[in-house]
Design a protein around this motif. Structure first.
Motif, PDB file in Angstrom:
ATOM      1  N   ARG A   1      11.261   2.967  -0.123  1.00  0.00           N
ATOM      2  CA  ARG A   1      10.609   4.105   0.537  1.00  0.00           C
ATOM      3  C   ARG A   1       9.392   3.647   1.340  1.00  0.00           C
ATOM      4  O   ARG A   1       9.113   4.184   2.420  1.00  0.00           O
ATOM      5  N   ILE A   2       8.679   2.647   0.822  1.00  0.00           N
ATOM      6  CA  ILE A   2       7.551   2.088   1.572  1.00  0.00           C
ATOM      7  C   ILE A   2       8.064   1.410   2.843  1.00  0.00           C
ATOM      8  O   ILE A   2       7.464   1.528   3.923  1.00  0.00           O
ATOM      9  N   ALA A   3       9.172   0.680   2.741  1.00  0.00           N
ATOM     10  CA  ALA A   3       9.753   0.037   3.922  1.00  0.00           C
ATOM     11  C   ALA A   3      10.132   1.076   4.976  1.00  0.00           C
ATOM     12  O   ALA A   3       9.947   0.850   6.181  1.00  0.00           O
ATOM     13  N   LEU A   4      10.626   2.224   4.529  1.00  0.00           N
ATOM     14  CA  LEU A   4      10.976   3.289   5.463  1.00  0.00           C
ATOM     15  C   LEU A   4       9.716   3.881   6.097  1.00  0.00           C
ATOM     16  O   LEU A   4       9.685   4.144   7.314  1.00  0.00           O
ATOM     17  N   ALA A   5       8.657   4.070   5.313  1.00  0.00           N
ATOM     18  CA  ALA A   5       7.393   4.575   5.859  1.00  0.00           C
ATOM     19  C   ALA A   5       6.843   3.611   6.901  1.00  0.00           C
ATOM     20  O   ALA A   5       6.332   4.027   7.949  1.00  0.00           O
ATOM     21  N   ARG A   6       6.939   2.309   6.641  1.00  0.00           N
ATOM     22  CA  ARG A   6       6.456   1.314   7.607  1.00  0.00           C
ATOM     23  C   ARG A   6       7.242   1.395   8.915  1.00  0.00           C
ATOM     24  O   ARG A   6       6.674   1.297  10.009  1.00  0.00           O
ATOM     25  N   ALA A   7       8.568   1.592   8.811  1.00  0.00           N
ATOM     26  CA  ALA A   7       9.387   1.703  10.019  1.00  0.00           C
ATOM     27  C   ALA A   7       9.025   2.946  10.822  1.00  0.00           C
ATOM     28  O   ALA A   7       9.067   2.938  12.058  1.00  0.00           O
TER      29      ALA A   7
ATOM     30  N   LEU B   1       4.503   8.714  -2.117  1.00  0.00           N
ATOM     31  CA  LEU B   1       3.951   7.521  -2.750  1.00  0.00           C
ATOM     32  C   LEU B   1       2.504   7.270  -2.317  1.00  0.00           C
ATOM     33  O   LEU B   1       2.046   6.121  -2.291  1.00  0.00           O
ATOM     34  N   ASP B   2       1.764   8.323  -2.002  1.00  0.00           N
ATOM     35  CA  ASP B   2       0.389   8.147  -1.559  1.00  0.00           C
ATOM     36  C   ASP B   2      -0.492   7.532  -2.647  1.00  0.00           C
ATOM     37  O   ASP B   2      -1.493   6.871  -2.353  1.00  0.00           O
ATOM     38  N   TRP B   3      -0.100   7.701  -3.896  1.00  0.00           N
ATOM     39  CA  TRP B   3      -0.873   7.158  -5.018  1.00  0.00           C
ATOM     40  C   TRP B   3      -0.711   5.642  -5.175  1.00  0.00           C
ATOM     41  O   TRP B   3      -1.400   5.019  -5.974  1.00  0.00           O
ATOM     42  N   THR B   4       0.172   5.056  -4.388  1.00  0.00           N
ATOM     43  CA  THR B   4       0.393   3.601  -4.484  1.00  0.00           C
ATOM     44  C   THR B   4      -0.322   2.824  -3.386  1.00  0.00           C
ATOM     45  O   THR B   4      -0.118   1.614  -3.256  1.00  0.00           O
ATOM     46  N   ALA B   5      -1.143   3.468  -2.590  1.00  0.00           N
ATOM     47  CA  ALA B   5      -1.714   2.849  -1.382  1.00  0.00           C
ATOM     48  C   ALA B   5      -2.386   1.499  -1.652  1.00  0.00           C
ATOM     49  O   ALA B   5      -2.287   0.582  -0.833  1.00  0.00           O
ATOM     50  N   ASP B   6      -3.067   1.349  -2.782  1.00  0.00           N
ATOM     51  CA  ASP B   6      -3.810   0.121  -3.055  1.00  0.00           C
ATOM     52  C   ASP B   6      -3.016  -0.905  -3.857  1.00  0.00           C
ATOM     53  O   ASP B   6      -3.526  -1.986  -4.170  1.00  0.00           O
ATOM     54  N   ARG B   7      -1.773  -0.583  -4.174  1.00  0.00           N
ATOM     55  CA  ARG B   7      -0.974  -1.492  -4.994  1.00  0.00           C
ATOM     56  C   ARG B   7      -0.258  -2.525  -4.128  1.00  0.00           C
ATOM     57  O   ARG B   7      -0.067  -2.336  -2.919  1.00  0.00           O
ATOM     58  N   LEU B   8       0.181  -3.602  -4.770  1.00  0.00           N
ATOM     59  CA  LEU B   8       1.002  -4.605  -4.111  1.00  0.00           C
ATOM     60  C   LEU B   8       2.480  -4.247  -4.291  1.00  0.00           C
ATOM     61  O   LEU B   8       2.846  -3.583  -5.276  1.00  0.00           O
ATOM     62  N   PRO B   9       3.342  -4.686  -3.380  1.00  0.00           N
ATOM     63  CA  PRO B   9       4.771  -4.387  -3.514  1.00  0.00           C
ATOM     64  C   PRO B   9       5.350  -4.818  -4.858  1.00  0.00           C
ATOM     65  O   PRO B   9       6.248  -4.150  -5.396  1.00  0.00           O
TER      66      PRO B   9
ATOM     67  N   TYR C   1      14.035  -4.825   1.722  1.00  0.00           N
ATOM     68  CA  TYR C   1      12.682  -4.306   1.953  1.00  0.00           C
ATOM     69  C   TYR C   1      11.871  -5.074   2.991  1.00  0.00           C
ATOM     70  O   TYR C   1      11.264  -4.461   3.856  1.00  0.00           O
ATOM     71  N   ALA C   2      11.810  -6.407   2.904  1.00  0.00           N
ATOM     72  CA  ALA C   2      11.054  -7.251   3.839  1.00  0.00           C
ATOM     73  C   ALA C   2       9.591  -6.831   3.916  1.00  0.00           C
ATOM     74  O   ALA C   2       8.964  -6.875   4.978  1.00  0.00           O
ATOM     75  N   LEU C   3       9.025  -6.431   2.783  1.00  0.00           N
ATOM     76  CA  LEU C   3       7.603  -6.109   2.726  1.00  0.00           C
ATOM     77  C   LEU C   3       6.787  -7.396   2.597  1.00  0.00           C
ATOM     78  O   LEU C   3       7.250  -8.395   2.043  1.00  0.00           O
ATOM     79  N   PHE C   4       5.555  -7.367   3.107  1.00  0.00           N
ATOM     80  CA  PHE C   4       4.651  -8.507   2.975  1.00  0.00           C
ATOM     81  C   PHE C   4       4.052  -8.498   1.564  1.00  0.00           C
ATOM     82  O   PHE C   4       3.311  -7.580   1.203  1.00  0.00           O
ATOM     83  N   LYS C   5       4.372  -9.532   0.781  1.00  0.00           N
ATOM     84  CA  LYS C   5       3.996  -9.535  -0.637  1.00  0.00           C
ATOM     85  C   LYS C   5       2.496  -9.594  -0.851  1.00  0.00           C
ATOM     86  O   LYS C   5       1.984  -9.090  -1.863  1.00  0.00           O
ATOM     87  N   HIS C   6       1.783 -10.226   0.087  1.00  0.00           N
ATOM     88  CA  HIS C   6       0.342 -10.413  -0.096  1.00  0.00           C
ATOM     89  C   HIS C   6      -0.471  -9.227   0.398  1.00  0.00           C
ATOM     90  O   HIS C   6      -1.698  -9.202   0.239  1.00  0.00           O
ATOM     91  N   MET C   7       0.209  -8.237   1.012  1.00  0.00           N
ATOM     92  CA  MET C   7      -0.491  -7.063   1.538  1.00  0.00           C
ATOM     93  C   MET C   7      -0.292  -5.870   0.613  1.00  0.00           C
ATOM     94  O   MET C   7       0.744  -5.742  -0.048  1.00  0.00           O
ATOM     95  N   SER C   8      -1.287  -4.995   0.595  1.00  0.00           N
ATOM     96  CA  SER C   8      -1.147  -3.764  -0.178  1.00  0.00           C
ATOM     97  C   SER C   8      -0.127  -2.852   0.488  1.00  0.00           C
ATOM     98  O   SER C   8       0.295  -3.077   1.631  1.00  0.00           O
ATOM     99  N   VAL C   9       0.264  -1.818  -0.230  1.00  0.00           N
ATOM    100  CA  VAL C   9       1.181  -0.821   0.333  1.00  0.00           C
ATOM    101  C   VAL C   9       0.593  -0.243   1.615  1.00  0.00           C
ATOM    102  O   VAL C   9       1.287  -0.119   2.636  1.00  0.00           O
TER     103      VAL C   9
ATOM    104  N   MET D   1      -1.601   7.542   5.533  1.00  0.00           N
ATOM    105  CA  MET D   1      -1.647   8.406   4.353  1.00  0.00           C
ATOM    106  C   MET D   1      -0.663   9.567   4.483  1.00  0.00           C
ATOM    107  O   MET D   1      -0.054   9.996   3.495  1.00  0.00           O
ATOM    108  N   HIS D   2      -0.493  10.064   5.709  1.00  0.00           N
ATOM    109  CA  HIS D   2       0.493  11.125   5.925  1.00  0.00           C
ATOM    110  C   HIS D   2       1.913  10.624   5.603  1.00  0.00           C
ATOM    111  O   HIS D   2       2.702  11.316   4.951  1.00  0.00           O
ATOM    112  N   LEU D   3       2.216   9.410   6.051  1.00  0.00           N
ATOM    113  CA  LEU D   3       3.544   8.852   5.780  1.00  0.00           C
ATOM    114  C   LEU D   3       3.738   8.583   4.293  1.00  0.00           C
ATOM    115  O   LEU D   3       4.826   8.829   3.745  1.00  0.00           O
ATOM    116  N   LEU D   4       2.708   8.095   3.637  1.00  0.00           N
ATOM    117  CA  LEU D   4       2.817   7.855   2.201  1.00  0.00           C
ATOM    118  C   LEU D   4       3.007   9.159   1.436  1.00  0.00           C
ATOM    119  O   LEU D   4       3.736   9.200   0.434  1.00  0.00           O
ATOM    120  N   GLU D   5       2.355  10.220   1.902  1.00  0.00           N
ATOM    121  CA  GLU D   5       2.586  11.528   1.289  1.00  0.00           C
ATOM    122  C   GLU D   5       4.013  12.000   1.553  1.00  0.00           C
ATOM    123  O   GLU D   5       4.662  12.582   0.677  1.00  0.00           O
TER     124      GLU D   5
END
Length: 359
Positions: free
Chosen positions: A144-150, A126-134, A83-91, A118-122
């Motif tokens: 899926r979030i990692a793919l949206a970021r890419a 996973l648009d409902w996870t926008a404010d959550r942490l990884p 994943y390589a998501l930033f742990k301290h950042m929200s989705v 928001m379009h990518l999260l939809e």
């Protein structure tokens, strides 16, 4: 965006990671680089991305030589296994990151970034996870979030390195079907690395089988599975039975079993190896001409399928066969009892490695 890999080589000391590989990947295609550990598939992916430099050879995107371009200038999106998501950042912040760090002259406005994220999260549901942490998401959701970021930076090419390798079997199966549907929607030229044969065959438009740094076979999933180019491909693409055979004058023989092999017409008595997948072993309940006698050593019931382990006369090798549960019951077979087997849809390799088919 088409990708041309032209006579690429890469060594790490004495280890040959990529050995004179040439491939042309078509625009909008989803290609799987499939092979065992150490086959060179991840190194080749990293060379395409610009994370590794080849010792020789060239990489071209849509005809433009990108071999010496920095990874940030190639327009590539990369998805890692872990994943390589930033742990301290929200989705939301993770997906937006690639847009927010662009030079000011290229950076979209905050509103455009918000709309895109928001379009990518939809899109990844996973648009409902926008404010959550990884850390608050499951492994499948994080991937899926990692793919949206890419995808946020609108890459010309999407590269995925064992994207589902860290997930359990059920989640992996669900995500690969989801990735296939997503690719059909966005049509970004994509290359993903996997050692999972089923994953490659199910998801991709094209499979490139690699071994020891070289391409063993390149083709559609159906063609690679139905017409393996050599023994390595045949054995790597799932469970397979190996029989010692003899070929003469257009006929191949495995013990008492024989089948026509017209491509060997005129062939003198030659040793060969016959490869037969478990579902291509016909199991019979009674003695039949041209069938091999075997003892049933193990019966395993897996849902609607019965898997048998059999041992033929005068052989130390186990033969694996598969048939439906209903057919197994109709034959009246039992563990420890007798059966007769007949290989069908056989692939025969002579000593020179040439493959021939017999159905």
């Amino acid at each position: 965006m088409s990708i041309e890999i032209d006579q690429v080589n890469k060594r790490f000391g004495d280890f040959v990671a990529v050995d004179n590989v040439s491939l042309s990947l078509n625009d909008g295609e989803l290609t799987a680089l499939l092979g065992p550990s150490g086959s060179g598939k991840t190194t080749l992916l990293r060379i395409i991305a610009g994370l590794e430099q080849p010792d020789s050879g060239r990489i071209r995107f849509q005809g433009q030589d990108t071999t010496d371009l920095h990874v940030s200038d190639r327009g590539v999106g990369f998805v890692f296994q872990h994943y390589a998501l930033f742990k301290h950042m929200s989705v939301y912040e993770n997906v937006a990151y690639g847009l927010t760090v662009k030079p000011r002259s290229q950076r979209p406005s905050k509103e455009i970034i918000r709309q895109k994220v928001m379009h990518l999260l939809e899109m990844v549901q996973l648009d409902w996870t926008a404010d959550r942490l990884p850390s608050q998401l499951s492994g499948g959701q994080r991937q899926r979030i990692a793919l949206a970021r890419a995808l946020a930076v609108e890459p010309k090419v999407l590269l995925l390195d064992e994207p589902f390798g860290a997930l359990d079997a059920k989640v992996r199966a669900e995500l690969r079907r989801w990735l296939r549907r997503l690719h059909d929607e966005i049509h970004v030229t994509s290359v993903f690395v996997t050692h999972d044969q089923e994953e490659a065959l199910e998801v991709s438009d094209r499979v490139v089988v690699m071994n020891k740094g070289r391409v063993e076979q390149d083709g559609s999933p159906e063609d690679v599975y139905d017409n393996p180019a050599n023994p390595f491909v045949y054995q790597f693409l799932g469970n397979v039975n190996l029989f010692h055979a003899r070929v003469q004058d257009g006929v191949a023989r495995i013990g008492e079993a024989k089948f026509d092999a017209p491509e060997y017409a005129g062939q003198r008595d030659s040793q060969a190896l016959a490869y037969v997948r478990p579902h291509d072993i016909e199991v019979l309940g009674n003695r039949t001409d041209g069938a091999l006698h075997a003892e049933i050593e193990l019966v395993s019931v897996v849902g609607p399928t019965v898997r048998l382990e059999l041992r033929t006369d005068n052989s130390t090798n186990i033969v694996h066969a598969e048939l439906s549960k209903n057919h197994f019951k109709a034959l009246g077979l039992v563990q420890g009892g007798d059966a007769w087997i007949r290989p069908v849809n056989t692939r025969v390799f002579l000593e020179d490695g040439e493959i021939k088919g017999a159905n």
